[in-house]
Design a protein around this motif. Structure first.
Motif, mmCIF file in Angstrom:
data_model
loop_
_atom_site.group_PDB
_atom_site.id
_atom_site.type_symbol
_atom_site.label_atom_id
_atom_site.label_comp_id
_atom_site.label_asym_id
_atom_site.label_seq_id
_atom_site.Cartn_x
_atom_site.Cartn_y
_atom_site.Cartn_z
ATOM 1 N N ALA A 5 4.245 -8.033 -2.887
ATOM 2 C CA ALA A 5 5.550 -8.185 -2.298
ATOM 3 C C ALA A 5 5.625 -8.279 -0.797
ATOM 4 N N ALA A 6 4.684 -7.357 -0.154
ATOM 5 C CA ALA A 6 4.616 -7.570 1.351
ATOM 6 C C ALA A 6 4.331 -8.953 1.649
ATOM 7 N N THR A 7 3.578 -9.713 1.194
ATOM 8 C CA THR A 7 3.552 -11.093 1.370
ATOM 9 C C THR A 7 4.454 -12.050 1.354
ATOM 10 N N GLU A 8 5.336 -11.662 0.306
ATOM 11 C CA GLU A 8 6.634 -12.447 -0.106
ATOM 12 C C GLU A 8 7.481 -12.165 0.881
ATOM 13 N N LEU A 9 7.438 -11.043 1.555
ATOM 14 C CA LEU A 9 8.495 -10.525 2.678
ATOM 15 C C LEU A 9 7.866 -10.905 4.076
ATOM 16 N N ASP A 10 6.710 -11.443 3.912
ATOM 17 C CA ASP A 10 5.926 -11.646 5.238
ATOM 18 C C ASP A 10 5.755 -10.211 6.315
ATOM 19 N N LEU A 11 5.526 -9.291 5.474
ATOM 20 C CA LEU A 11 5.446 -8.048 6.280
ATOM 21 C C LEU A 11 4.115 -7.756 6.267
ATOM 22 N N GLU A 12 3.631 -6.799 7.332
ATOM 23 C CA GLU A 12 2.240 -6.195 7.309
ATOM 24 C C GLU A 12 2.562 -4.814 6.366
ATOM 25 N N CYS A 13 1.789 -4.408 5.581
ATOM 26 C CA CYS A 13 1.827 -3.043 5.038
ATOM 27 C C CYS A 13 0.475 -2.283 5.068
ATOM 28 N N GLN A 32 -7.519 0.880 -6.532
ATOM 29 C CA GLN A 32 -7.728 0.531 -7.899
ATOM 30 C C GLN A 32 -6.425 0.610 -8.562
ATOM 31 N N ASN A 33 -5.612 1.462 -8.368
ATOM 32 C CA ASN A 33 -4.219 1.707 -8.995
ATOM 33 C C ASN A 33 -3.505 0.520 -8.964
ATOM 34 N N PRO A 34 -3.118 -0.199 -9.924
ATOM 35 C CA PRO A 34 -2.308 -1.425 -10.060
ATOM 36 C C PRO A 34 -1.088 -1.556 -8.909
ATOM 37 N N VAL A 35 -0.662 -0.419 -8.821
ATOM 38 C CA VAL A 35 0.778 -0.305 -7.804
ATOM 39 C C VAL A 35 0.256 -0.983 -6.490
ATOM 40 N N PHE A 36 -0.835 -1.019 -5.936
ATOM 41 C CA PHE A 36 -1.500 -1.422 -4.639
ATOM 42 C C PHE A 36 -1.376 -2.902 -4.731
ATOM 43 N N LYS A 37 -1.794 -3.642 -5.812
ATOM 44 C CA LYS A 37 -1.742 -5.119 -5.842
ATOM 45 C C LYS A 37 -0.180 -5.612 -5.939
ATOM 46 N N ILE A 38 0.737 -4.848 -6.578
ATOM 47 C CA ILE A 38 2.242 -5.253 -6.626
ATOM 48 C C ILE A 38 2.741 -5.130 -5.151
ATOM 49 N N ILE A 39 2.262 -3.804 -4.416
ATOM 50 C CA ILE A 39 2.917 -3.906 -3.054
ATOM 51 C C ILE A 39 2.289 -4.825 -2.074
ATOM 52 N N ALA A 40 1.327 -5.275 -2.361
ATOM 53 C CA ALA A 40 0.645 -6.153 -1.340
ATOM 54 C C ALA A 40 1.198 -7.623 -1.553
ATOM 55 N N GLN A 42 12.355 -1.874 -2.566
ATOM 56 C CA GLN A 42 13.096 -2.574 -3.555
ATOM 57 C C GLN A 42 12.470 -4.063 -4.017
ATOM 58 N N LYS A 43 11.641 -4.656 -3.305
ATOM 59 C CA LYS A 43 11.044 -5.848 -3.506
ATOM 60 C C LYS A 43 9.974 -5.428 -4.722
ATOM 61 N N VAL A 44 9.193 -4.145 -4.327
ATOM 62 C CA VAL A 44 8.057 -3.645 -5.144
ATOM 63 C C VAL A 44 8.623 -3.348 -6.514
ATOM 64 N N ALA A 45 9.953 -2.671 -6.613
ATOM 65 C CA ALA A 45 10.447 -2.125 -7.967
ATOM 66 C C ALA A 45 10.827 -3.358 -8.844
ATOM 67 N N SER A 46 11.250 -4.425 -8.110
ATOM 68 C CA SER A 46 11.783 -5.526 -9.031
ATOM 69 C C SER A 46 10.547 -6.330 -9.639
ATOM 70 N N LYS A 47 9.285 -5.978 -8.988
ATOM 71 C CA LYS A 47 8.084 -6.714 -9.805
ATOM 72 C C LYS A 47 7.468 -5.696 -10.645
ATOM 73 N N MET A 48 7.659 -4.560 -10.631
ATOM 74 C CA MET A 48 7.097 -3.451 -11.560
ATOM 75 C C MET A 48 7.610 -3.547 -12.903
ATOM 76 N N GLU A 49 6.640 -3.159 -13.730
ATOM 77 C CA GLU A 49 7.147 -2.920 -15.321
ATOM 78 C C GLU A 49 8.223 -1.854 -15.433
ATOM 79 N N GLY A 50 9.455 -2.317 -16.272
ATOM 80 C CA GLY A 50 10.573 -1.230 -16.312
ATOM 81 C C GLY A 50 11.403 -1.094 -15.211
ATOM 82 N N LYS A 51 11.157 -1.976 -14.128
ATOM 83 C CA LYS A 51 12.153 -1.998 -12.918
ATOM 84 C C LYS A 51 12.441 -0.460 -12.499
ATOM 85 N N PRO A 52 11.671 0.366 -12.077
ATOM 86 C CA PRO A 52 12.050 1.684 -11.598
ATOM 87 C C PRO A 52 13.130 1.832 -10.573
#
Length: 476
Positions: A21-29, A11-19, A62-72
Motif C-alpha cells: 500500500a505504501a509503495t502504491e501511495l509513494d510513501l515511506e513507512c 513475518q506477520n502478513p499484514v506487513f507485506k500488505i502495508i508495504a 485506508q489503503k491497507v484496509a482496502s487490500k485486507m481480507e474482509g475489508k476491516p
C-alpha cells in the motif's frame, strides 16, 4: 549507526500488505516503537503495531484496509492524525511522521509534518525510537539514530533528547520511564533520573487516569517494589500516593522503635506478586498498612501501637480511589475488605484457633477468604528463618481449619436457614424489630457452634427465641 536487517520480525502478513500500500501511495513507512523493542528483547509477538508514514497515516490506513481480507473498518481520529485497523487480535495504528512542540501548561503538543528522524526524536526513550523499514529498497532494515539497540543491550532507559526537555514536554514520560525500568528490569540513566526529580512537580498536569494506568502496570510487574522505590527516590510519590510516603521512616522513643512500614509494604507487594496476578489483591497489599501513619502512638508501658489501623486504612482506601478517579465499585470494596480484615488471620494464627473464630472469619470474608489468606502470608517479611517457618506453618494450620469448618458448616456466603418470611409466617406477625433480633440470634448461634447450620435446628432455636420475646407459634 549500525545497519542490521530484521526481516524475520516482519513475518506477520499484514506487513507485506502495508508495504504494498505504501509503495502504491509513494510513501515511506516504518514499524516503530514497542513492537520492534519487544521483538529485539525476545518478549514474543506484540499485539499492538505502530506504523509511521512520512505523509498521511490516515490515507495509508485506508489503503491497507482496502487490500485486507474482509475489508476491516478503519477507525479515524482526526484530532490526533491517527487511524487504527483491528485484524483478529492485532491492532495496527497508523500516524504520519511529525514534529512536536509543547506549551508548558499542557501535554498536548502542537504538531507539524516531519521526517522519520523528527518522529523518532519525539519518542520518549531510545528503546522506543527503534524503527524497521517497510520500504522496498531496505525492507527490514533497523533505523536506530540514538543507539536504542545499544541501550537494549545495556539495559538502559535513556531519552533521545535532553531528558529535561523530554520530561518537561510530557511529564507522563517520567512515570513511563519508571514503569519500563520495572517491567524490563532496566536501569534509568543517571541524568534522566535526576531530571525526573527536577521536573517532579510537572506531574500535576497529568490526569489521574493516565497516572493510574502506569501504576497498574508497575503493580502488575514481577517486582513492583522497583517502581515504587523509584517513585520514592525521584520524589514523585508524594504527588501520587502521599499515604504511602507517610509510612516511611523509623521513630525511636526511650529505646523502642517500630519498623519502617513503607519498606515493609514494598516487601509485602513483592511477596504477593509471586503468588497472584490479581491486580486488586496487589493493590490491597500496597495499601494494607496505610492506616498505620494516622494511628501511630507511643505508650510508655507497651511501646508503639497502631490500634484500629485496619479500620482507618479501609476508610482511607475510598478517599484514595476517589482522588485518583479509580473505580468506586466492587473492586474498591474488595480492596477495602482486604485492608479491613488484613490482621484477622494473623490473630488466629497466633492463638489456639477455635472453630467459632474460623467460622466468623469465613463468614466475614465470604468468597474472598482465600485472597485474605494469600495477603496475610505475603505479610510475613521477617528475616529470621525460624520465625518465618513458624508463621507459615501457623497459616497453613489456619487454612486447614478453614477447609474443615467450611466443609462441615457451609459458612462461606452464609444464608440463614430461616428467613424473615419464615419467622413472620411461623408467629403470624407483621414486619417488626423482633424479626431482626431472631434472625441475628440464629446467625450468632450457628457461628458460635451452638446449633448446626440446618433448617430443623434453626427452627427449634427460632421458637425458643420467639418465646423469650413473647411470641407464640401459630397453631396449625
Amino acid at each position: 549507526m549500525r545497519i542490521q536487517n530484521y526481516s524475520k520480525a516482519l513475518q506477520n502478513p499484514v506487513f507485506k500488505i502495508i508495504a504494498e500500500a505504501a509503495t502504491e501511495l509513494d510513501l515511506e513507512c516504518y514499524v516503530i516503537g514497542g513492537y520492534v523493542r519487544d521483538f529485539l528483547l525476545e518478549r514474543g509477538q506484540a499485539k499492538d503495531i505502530d506504523i509511521v508514514a512520512v505523509g498521511s497515516g490516515i490515507l495509508l490506513a485506508q489503503k491497507v484496509a482496502s487490500k485486507m481480507e474482509g475489508k476491516p473498518q478503519v477507525s479515524i481520529f482526526k484530532n490526533f492524525g491517527t487511524a487504527m485497523i483491528k485484524s483478529g487480535d492485532v491492532e495496527v495504528e497508523f500516524v504520519g511522521a511529525r514534529k512536536e512542540s509543547y506549551d508548558r501548561d499542557s501535554r498536548k503538543p502542537m504538531v507539524e509534518n516531519g521526517t522519520l528522524e523528527d518522529d523518532q526524536k519525539r519518542r520518549d526513550f531510545t528503546i522506543n525510537a527503534l524503527a524497521l523499514s517497510l520500504n522496498t529498497s531496505n525492507y527490514g532494515d533497523l533505523l536506530d539514530p540514538f543507539d536504542g539497540l545499544g541501550d537494549l543491550e545495556r539495559k538502559l532507559i535513556r531519552t533521545p533528547l535532553a531528558p529535561g526537555v523530554t520530561y518537561s514536554d510530557d511529564p507522563l514520560r517520567m512515570m513511563r520511564a519508571i514503569r519500563f525500568a520495572t517491567q524490563l528490569g532496566f536501569t534509568i540513566q543517571l541524568r534522566s533520573l535526576q531530571a525526573i526529580t527536577e521536573h517532579k512537580a510537572r506531574i500535576k498536569i497529568i490526569s489521574s487516569e493516565r497516572i493510574v494506568d502506569e501504576l497498574h502496570k508497575i503493580l502488575a510487574s514481577k517486582k513492583p517494589s522497583t517502581g515504587f522505590a523509584l517513585l520514592h527516590k525521584t520524589e514523585l510519590l508524594p504527588y501520587i500516593l502521599p499515604e504511602l510516603v507517610a509510612l516511611q521512616g523509623i521513630e525511636e522513643i526511650e529505646g523502642q522503635r517500630h519498623k519502617d512500614n513503607f519498606w515493609h509494604t514494598l516487601e509485602v507487594v513483592d511477596n504477593i506478586a509471586q503468588t497472584t496476578d490479581n491486580l486488586w489483591l496487589r493493590w490491597a497489599a500496597l495499601l494494607h498498612d496505610i492506616g498505620k501513619a494516622p494511628t501511630k502512638k507511643f505508650h510508655k508501658k507497651i511501646g508503639w501501637t497502631f490500634h484500629g489501623h485496619e479500620f482507618v486504612g479501609s476508610k482511607m482506601v475510598y478517599k484514595l480511589f476517589k482522588r485518583l478517579r479509580m473505580p468506586l465499585n466492587d473492586k474498591m470494596k474488595f480492596v477495602q475488605k482486604m485492608v479491613l480484615m488484613s490482621s484477622r488471620p494473623i490473630v488466629l494464627s497466633e492463638d489456639s484457633t477455635t472453630d467459632s473464630a474460623v467460622r466468623r472469619l469465613v463468614f466475614d470474608a465470604g468468597d474472598h477468604v482465600d485472597d485474605l489468606m494469600t495477603l496475610c502470608e505475603a505479610d510475613i517479611t521477617t528475616k529470621n528463618p525460624k520465625k518465618q517457618r513458624r508463621y507459615k506453618n501457623n497459616f497453613q494450620l489456619v487454612r486447614q481449619k478453614i477447609t474443615e469448618v467450611e466443609e462441615r458448616d457451609q459458612i462461606r456466603n452464609f444464608q440463614p436457614p430461616i428467613s424473615g418470611a419464615d419467622i413472620m409466617k411461623a408467629f403470624q406477625i407483621e414486619p417488626s424489630k423482633k424479626i431482626g433480633i431472631i434472625k441475628e440470634a440464629i446467625k450468632e448461634a450457628i457461628l458460635e457452634g451452638e446449633i448446626p447450620n440446618e433448617y430443623a435446628a434453626a427452627r427449634k432455636y427460632m421458637i425458643e427465641k420467639g418465646s423469650e420475646l413473647g411470641l407464640q407459634l401459630k397453631k396449625k
